[in-house]
Design a protein around this motif. Structure first.
Motif, PDB file in Angstrom:
ATOM      1  N   VAL A 258       0.875  -1.170   0.000  1.00  0.00           N
ATOM      2  CA  VAL A 258       0.000   0.000   0.000  1.00  0.00           C
ATOM      3  C   VAL A 258       0.914   1.222   0.000  1.00  0.00           C
ATOM      4  N   TYR A 259       0.820   2.044  -1.082  1.00  0.00           N
ATOM      5  CA  TYR A 259       1.696   3.200  -1.223  1.00  0.00           C
ATOM      6  C   TYR A 259       1.010   4.456  -0.694  1.00  0.00           C
ATOM      7  N   GLU A 260       1.819   5.481  -0.548  1.00  0.00           N
ATOM      8  CA  GLU A 260       1.327   6.696   0.068  1.00  0.00           C
ATOM      9  C   GLU A 260       0.236   7.388  -0.744  1.00  0.00           C
ATOM     10  N   ASP A 261       0.137   7.075  -2.005  1.00  0.00           N
ATOM     11  CA  ASP A 261      -0.900   7.690  -2.837  1.00  0.00           C
ATOM     12  C   ASP A 261      -2.028   6.721  -3.174  1.00  0.00           C
ATOM     13  N   THR A 262      -2.058   5.574  -2.494  1.00  0.00           N
ATOM     14  CA  THR A 262      -3.131   4.618  -2.756  1.00  0.00           C
ATOM     15  C   THR A 262      -4.444   5.150  -2.204  1.00  0.00           C
ATOM     16  N   ALA A 264      -8.413   4.840  -0.837  1.00  0.00           N
ATOM     17  CA  ALA A 264      -9.229   3.915  -0.041  1.00  0.00           C
ATOM     18  C   ALA A 264     -10.174   3.157  -0.964  1.00  0.00           C
ATOM     19  N   GLY A 265     -10.316   1.829  -0.734  1.00  0.00           N
ATOM     20  CA  GLY A 265     -11.142   0.978  -1.584  1.00  0.00           C
ATOM     21  C   GLY A 265     -10.370   0.346  -2.721  1.00  0.00           C
ATOM     22  N   SER A 266      -9.091   0.701  -2.857  1.00  0.00           N
ATOM     23  CA  SER A 266      -8.276   0.134  -3.934  1.00  0.00           C
ATOM     24  C   SER A 266      -7.909  -1.315  -3.609  1.00  0.00           C
ATOM     25  N   GLU A 267      -7.861  -2.114  -4.651  1.00  0.00           N
ATOM     26  CA  GLU A 267      -7.469  -3.517  -4.481  1.00  0.00           C
ATOM     27  C   GLU A 267      -5.967  -3.609  -4.292  1.00  0.00           C
ATOM     28  N   VAL A 268      -5.567  -4.397  -3.291  1.00  0.00           N
ATOM     29  CA  VAL A 268      -4.141  -4.550  -2.990  1.00  0.00           C
ATOM     30  C   VAL A 268      -3.604  -5.792  -3.694  1.00  0.00           C
ATOM     31  N   LEU A 269      -4.280  -6.950  -3.524  1.00  0.00           N
ATOM     32  CA  LEU A 269      -3.881  -8.181  -4.200  1.00  0.00           C
ATOM     33  C   LEU A 269      -5.038  -9.139  -4.155  1.00  0.00           C
ATOM     34  N   THR A 270      -4.935 -10.260  -4.869  1.00  0.00           N
ATOM     35  CA  THR A 270      -5.972 -11.285  -4.930  1.00  0.00           C
ATOM     36  C   THR A 270      -5.345 -12.627  -4.595  1.00  0.00           C
ATOM     37  N   VAL A 271      -6.028 -13.371  -3.696  1.00  0.00           N
ATOM     38  CA  VAL A 271      -5.575 -14.722  -3.393  1.00  0.00           C
ATOM     39  C   VAL A 271      -6.466 -15.684  -4.170  1.00  0.00           C
ATOM     40  N   VAL A 272      -5.900 -16.857  -4.524  1.00  0.00           N
ATOM     41  CA  VAL A 272      -6.609 -17.846  -5.326  1.00  0.00           C
ATOM     42  C   VAL A 272      -6.438 -19.200  -4.662  1.00  0.00           C
ATOM     43  N   ALA A 273      -7.562 -19.922  -4.461  1.00  0.00           N
ATOM     44  CA  ALA A 273      -7.550 -21.281  -3.938  1.00  0.00           C
ATOM     45  C   ALA A 273      -8.373 -22.149  -4.866  1.00  0.00           C
ATOM     46  N   LEU A 274      -7.972 -23.414  -5.039  1.00  0.00           N
ATOM     47  CA  LEU A 274      -8.654 -24.364  -5.901  1.00  0.00           C
ATOM     48  C   LEU A 274      -9.021 -25.597  -5.097  1.00  0.00           C
ATOM     49  N   ASP A 275     -10.134 -26.237  -5.496  1.00  0.00           N
ATOM     50  CA  ASP A 275     -10.529 -27.497  -4.878  1.00  0.00           C
ATOM     51  C   ASP A 275      -9.497 -28.559  -5.237  1.00  0.00           C
ATOM     52  N   GLY A 276      -9.047 -29.274  -4.224  1.00  0.00           N
ATOM     53  CA  GLY A 276      -8.068 -30.327  -4.488  1.00  0.00           C
ATOM     54  C   GLY A 276      -8.620 -31.449  -5.320  1.00  0.00           C
ATOM     55  N   VAL A 307      -7.923  -2.294   0.473  1.00  0.00           N
ATOM     56  CA  VAL A 307      -7.703  -1.436   1.624  1.00  0.00           C
ATOM     57  C   VAL A 307      -8.932  -0.537   1.753  1.00  0.00           C
ATOM     58  N   ILE A 308      -9.452  -0.425   2.980  1.00  0.00           N
ATOM     59  CA  ILE A 308     -10.699   0.349   3.166  1.00  0.00           C
ATOM     60  C   ILE A 308     -10.434   1.667   3.879  1.00  0.00           C
TER      61      ILE A 308
END
Length: 865
Positions: A258-262, A264-276, A307-308
Motif C-alpha cells: 500500500v503506497y502513500e498515494d493509494t 481507499a477501496g483500492s485492491e491490494v492483491l488477490t488470493v486464489v484457492a482451488l478445490d483439491g 484497503v478500506i
C-alpha cells in the motif's frame, strides 16, 4: 460299393463258338485295422501340422484272379483335394496343408481296379489338433472407470481370451507384466482384475493407469516341438475423482503493498484457492480470519483483498492477514477448508529519482581541463558534484558509477543513501593520453538499488586534455636496408627514413642526423629524412660494398631515438678481364693441357665470372678450350707429333692461339691474349734433370746460368781440396798422398756420370726424357763402340784430381759434388810409377798441381770419355 461286370445273353450268342466261359471276381482292399498304415485308409487320423509332401498312407488290396490292380482317390464336388496316390504302388501323399480349426474331417473316395472291375469306398480321415493357434482377447479395447475410493482388493474388470486349439493348447492362464510396480492383480484362471491388497487409488496423484495383461496357452506339440503361445493386451484404468481433498492456495506466499498515494477501496492483491478434487471441484469461498484490524476486506468468491482506509490512517507499517478458503458443496454445506497468510506492507512512494547538483543548482554537465598523465590517485578537484534523492528509506538508496572508457577513473562513493559529494579519482594515468583522446567523455550514472522502479539519472563529465612532451620520435623501422649502384653520381638519393612524434606543436617536429664510421660518404636532409651521397662521393663495390651507420631522430626537447642503416653498393660491370701478359708462351706436352687465366676485378657475380674462348688459331681446329677454367688441350684425335707434322709443315711445333676472356656482366667486357704454344711429345726418360730442363726449355738463359753456377762451385771445391792436401803434405816428410794416388789409379774402374744433385722429389712429366740412365746402364756404353742408341747426355763437369787417401769416404752422401769418372791410360800410369821411385814430396805436389791444371784446361773442350 462293389461293381461286377456280367455277360449279357447277346454276348453269349456272339460268342457261341466259345465252349467254356469262366466268371471274373472283383478286387478288394485289405482291412488291417484302425492303426494300420496300409489298407483302405478307413479310420486314418493325421495331425494338422503334418508337412505337405509327407507319405501318409499306402492303399493295399488284391484281385482274386491275381491280376494286377491300380488305385485311385476321388472327392466330392466342391471339396479340396488334400491327397494324391500312386496308382500302381498305392502310396498316398499329402498335397494340401491341413487345418483342424477349419476342417476336422476329410471325406475321400478310394478305389481299386483290376482293369475289368472297380471297387470304390468312401472313407473319413480325422484331422488331429496341434498347438498352432495363439490366444485371442475378445471385446477389446478394455477401458475401465474406477472411483478413487474403491477399496483395495476389489474386482474392477474381467478379461477374457480364447484359444481355438483343443486340449492343453486351448487352455488359457492370465498374468500381468511389471507386477511389482503395478497397483493391480489378476486371477490367472478367470482373468478377473483386482486392486492389490493394501493399495488405494488417488485421482490427484495419477488419473490413469495402463495395465498390460498377458494370456498364455497350456502349450502343445507343433511339428515335433513343444510350443507355447501368448498374447498381450492393455487395460486402461481411469480413476474417477471423489471429494476427499481440501482446497489449495495458488501462488503462495502472498505479499501486497500500500503506497502513500493509494486510494481507499483500492485492491491490494488477490488470493486464489482451488478445490483439491479436480475431477468434480466445489466452489471456494474466502474470508479474513484475523489481522485486518478493520483496514482490509476480501471478496467472498473472488479472493480480492482491498484497503478500506487511506494510507495515512494506517497505523502499522506491516499487516499479517490470515485468510480462510472453504469448499461449499452444491447443497450449500461447508465440507473442508484451508488457510493462507497474506503480508501487506505500507511503503513510501518512490516518486523522486536521484538528481545531480553543481555549485549553482541542478546540473547535468560538468567540464574540466587538465594536463595528460596526471598522477594515479589524484582527485579531480575542479569538479564540484553533489547527488541527492528526496525519497526516504530504501527508495533513497542508489549506486553511482562511471560509464565510458573503463579503468581510467573511479567514482567515490559507489553507494549513496539520500545525498553525497561525488569524487572522481585517477586510476590509470597512462590511459589519459592526449595523443589518444583529446577529450574524455563519461556518463555519471546514479541508479536506485532496491526499488522496483529503478529510477536513475545521468550527468555528462567532459575532460579536456592538454598535451605534454611525453613521446620520443619513433622510426617506422628499427633498421633500413638500401641498395645503390656503384656508378651512381654524387648527390644520389639512397633511402628515406621516417620517424614520427605524436606530440603536438614544436614537440612533434623531428630533425634527422646521421653518425658512425660508415656515414662519411653520406648526408641526410634534416627535415625529410632523405639520405643521399656526398657530392664528391665515388662508390666502388670493389673497394667497399657495405656501409652501415646510425640515423638519429630528435625533437626540440632533445628526446631522440636511433635506427640503423645498411647500404649495399651494387656492383656494376666496370672492369674487363685482364691477362697477366698479352703475349704468353706455353709448352704443351701431348695429352696434357695448358692453362691460361684472366682476372676480372669486379666485386660480384656474374660480373667477375670469366668465360674463355678461342678466337683464332693457326692452324685452326686443333685446340679446344674449357669455357670455365681456361684449360687448352689438343683435339682428341691428336695423339703424337707425327699427326701434328701431317697438319702443318712447321717443324718446330710452335703455334699461336688468340684467346678471348669475356665476363658475364651486362654489358659484357672482353680481353684477348696471344698464346704461343710449343708442342712436344712425352719421352720415356724421367727424373729431376729432365723435369728441370723441361721447365727451363722456354727460358734457356736460366738453364745456362744454373749450369755456370754449378761449374763454378765445383772448381772452388777442387781448389780448396788441393790447397788442403798441399799444406798437409808439406808438414809431413812422407809422400803418402802421392803413393796413395798412384795406388788408386792402379785399379781403374769405369764410372758413370753422376747427376744425383738433380734428383728432386717431383712427379713425372714430359721432362723425364732428359733423365740420365743409372750406373749399370751407362757402363755398357762407356769407352766402347757398340751401337746402342742412347739419348744425348748433358754437358759434364771437368774431372777433378783424385782425393787423398786420408780423406774420409762417405758411403752414401746426400749431396755430392758432381764428378765425371774416367779410366787413365796405362801409359800414363807407367809414367807416374817411374817418377815415384826417384822423386820427392815436392815433385809429387808439382805433379799433382800440373795434373789439376791439365784437367782444368780440358774442361774447356769436349769431355773425355
Amino acid at each position: 460299393m462293389k461293381h461286377v461286370r456280367r455277360f449279357t445273353p447277346s454276348l453269349f450268342l456272339s460268342l457261341a463258338h466259345i465252349c467254356l466261359v469262366q466268371a471274373n471276381y472283383a478286387p478288394y482292399f485289405f482291412d488291417n485295422g484302425a492303426r494300420s498304415t496300409n489298407g483302405n485308409m478307413a479310420l486314418l487320423s493325421l495331425s494338422e501340422d503334418t508337412p505337405v509332401g509327407t507319405h501318409v498312407y499306402t492303399l493295399n488290396g488284391t484281385d482274386p484272379e491275381g491280376d494286377p490292380v491300380t488305385y485311385d482317390l476321388a472327392y466330392e464336388a466342391g471339396s479340396r483335394r488334400y491327397f494324391s496316390v500312386d496308382e500302381n504302388l498305392g502310396n498316398v501323399t499329402l498335397i494340401e496343408e491341413l487345418d483342424r480349426e477349419k476342417e476336422d474331417e476329410i471325406e475321400v473316395i478310394v478305389s481299386i481296379s483290376d482293369g475289368l472291375s472297380t471297387v470304390s469306398e468312401k472313407v473319413r480321415i480325422l484331422v488331429m489338433d496341434a498347438n498352432d493357434e495363439s490366444p485371442e482377447f475378445i471385446n477389446t479395447p478394455y477401458i475401465v472407470q474406477v472411483p478413487e475410493n474403491t477399496p483395495s482388493g476389489s474386482s474392477i474388470f474381467k478379461i477374457e481370451a480364447v484359444d481355438k486349439d483343443t486340449g492343453s493348447g486351448g487352455s488359457i492362464t492370465y498374468f500381468l507384466q511389471n507386477i511389482h510396480a503395478n497397483k493391480f492383480t489378476i486371477d490367472r484362471h478367470s482373468g478377473v482384475l483386482r486392486i492389490k491388497t493394501g493399495v488405494t487409488l488417488d485421482y490427484e496423484k495419477s488419473r490413469t493407469h495402463f495395465v498390460v495383461v498377458v494370456a498364455k496357452d497350456g502349450g502343445g506339440k507343433l511339428r515335433g516341438d513343444n510350443k507355447v503361445f501368448s498374447a498381450t493386451t492393455t487395460v486402461t484404468v481411469n480413476v474417477e475423482d471423489v471429494q476427499d481433498t481440501p482446497p489449495m492456495f495458488i501462488g503462495t506466499p502472498y505479499y501486497g503493498y500500500v503506497y502513500e498515494d493509494t486510494l481507499a477501496g483500492s485492491e491490494v492483491l488477490t488470493v486464489v484457492a482451488l478445490d483439491g478434487d479436480r475431477g468434480k471441484p466445489n466452489s471456494i469461498h474466502y474470508r479474513i480470519v484475523n489481522g485486518s484490524e478493520g483496514s482490509f476486506e476480501i471478496g467472498n468468491t473472488t479472493g480480492a483483498i482491498s484497503v478500506i482506509k487511506s494510507p495515512n490512517q494506517l497505523k502499522k507499517e506491516v499487516y499479517e492477514l490470515k485468510v480462510q478458503a472453504s469448499e461449499v458443496s452444491q447443497e450449500g454445506d461447508v465440507s473442508v477448508y484451508a488457510f493462507a497468510m497474506v503480508t501487506i506492507r505500507v511503503v513510501d512512494l518512490n516518486n523522486h529519482p536521484p538528481t545531480f547538483y553543481g555549485e549553482n543548482g541542478p546540473q547535468n554537465r560538468f567540464e574540466l581541463t587538465m594536463y595528460e598523465h596526471p598522477p594515479e590517485g589524484e582527485i579531480l578537484r575542479g569538479l564540484k558534484i553533489t547527488v541527492n534523492d528526496s525519497d526516504q528509506g530504501a527508495n533513497a538508496k542508489f549506486n553511482l558509477r562511471l560509464v565510458g572508457p573503463g579503468g581510467i577513473f573511479r567514482v567515490v562513493p559507489q553507494t549513496v543513501l539520500n545525498e553525497a559529494q561525488v569524487t572522481i579519482i585517477v586510476e590509470n594515468s597512462a590511459a589519459i593520453d592526449y595523443e589518444k583522446f583529446k577529450v574524455l567523455t563519461f556518463k555519471l550514472l546514479a541508479i536506485e538499488v532496491n526499488t522496483p522502479e529503478k529510477f536513475s539519472s545521468t550527468a555528462d563529465v567532459v575532460i579536456h586534455l592538454l598535451d605534454t612532451n611525453d613521446n620520443v620520435p619513433k622510426f617506422s623501422s628499427d633498421y633500413y636496408i638500401a641498395r645503390i649502384p656503384e656508378n651512381s653520381p654524387g648527390g644520389s638519393n639512397v633511402v628515406a627514413v621516417t620517424a614520427t612524434d605524436p606530440d603536438s606543436g614544436l614537440w612533434g617536429e623531428v630533425k634527422y642526423s646521421i653518425y658512425g664510421t660508415g656515414a662519411d660518404l653520406f648526408l641526410i636532409h634534416p627535415s625529410t629524412g632523405i639520405i643521399y651521397t656526398q657530392p664528391w662521393a665515388v662508390l666502388d663495390a670493389e673497394v667497399n660494398s657495405k656501409y652501415n651507420f646510425y640515423v638519429k631522430a630528435e625533437d626540440t626537447d632533445g628526446k631522440y631515438s636511433l635506427a640503423e642503416v645498411f647500404i649495399t653498393v651494387l656492383d656494376v660491370n666496370d672492369h674487363s678481364p685482364e691477362f697477366n701478359e698479352n703475349i704468353q708462351e706455353k709448352t704443351m706436352i701431348i695429352g696434357s693441357p695448358v692453362k691460361i687465366e684472366a682476372i676480372d676485378q669486379d666485386a660480384e657475380e656474374p660480373n667477375n665470372i670469366v668465360d674463355y674462348s678461342i678466337m683464332q688459331a693457326d692452324p685452326a681446329n686443333v685446340f679446344d678450350i674449357d669455357q670455365s677454367t681456361g684449360e687448352i688441350k689438343l683435339k682428341s684425335y691428336i695423339r703424337s707429333l707425327d699427326i701434328i707434322h701431317n697438319i702443318t709443315k712447321n717443324k718446330d711445333c710452335i703455334w699461336s692461339v688468340v684467346v678471348q676472356a669475356k665476363d658475364r656482366g651486362s654489358p659484357s667486357f672482353s680481353t684477348t691474349a696471344v698464346l704461343k704454344i710449343d708442342i712436344t711429345e712425352e719421352t720415356l726418360h724421367k727424373g729431376p734433370m729432365a723435369a728441370f730442363l723441361m721447365q727451363t726449355k722456354d727460358n734457356p738463359m736460366k738453364a745456362l746460368g744454373v749450369l755456370a753456377g754449378v761449374m763454378g762451385i765445383m772448381v772452388l771445391i777442387t781448389i780448396l781440396i788441393s790447397t788442403a792436401m798441399f799444406w798437409r803434405n808439406k808438414r809431413s816428410n812422407k809422400i803418402m798422398p802421392v803413393r796413395r794416388i798412384i795406388k788408386k789409379r792402379q785399379t781403374p774402374q769405369p764410372r758413370a756420370v753422376r747427376m744425383e744433385w738433380l734428383k728432386f722429389k717431383r712427379p713425372s712429366n714430359a721432362a723425364e726424357k732428359f733423365v740420365v740412365e743409372d750406373d749399370a746402364k751407362s757402363l755398357q756404353n762407356e769407352n766402347s763402340n757398340n751401337n746402342i742408341q742412347v739419348g744425348p747426355l748433358p754437358p759434364t763437369a771437368p774431372l777433378p784430381p783424385p782425393p787423398p787417401a786420408l780423406a774420409p769416404r762417405g758411403d752414401a752422401p746426400g749431396w755430392r759434388v758432381p764428378t765425371v769418372s774416367g779410366s787413365l791410360t796405362p801409359k800414363f800410369i807407367n809414367k807416374q810409377l817411374k817418377k815415384r821411385g826417384h822423386g820427392s814430396a815436392h815433385n809429387a805436389l808439382v805433379s799433382e798441381l800440373k795434373m789439376k791444371f791439365e784437367k782444368r784446361n780440358a774442361a774447356i773442350g769436349e769431355p773425355h770419355i
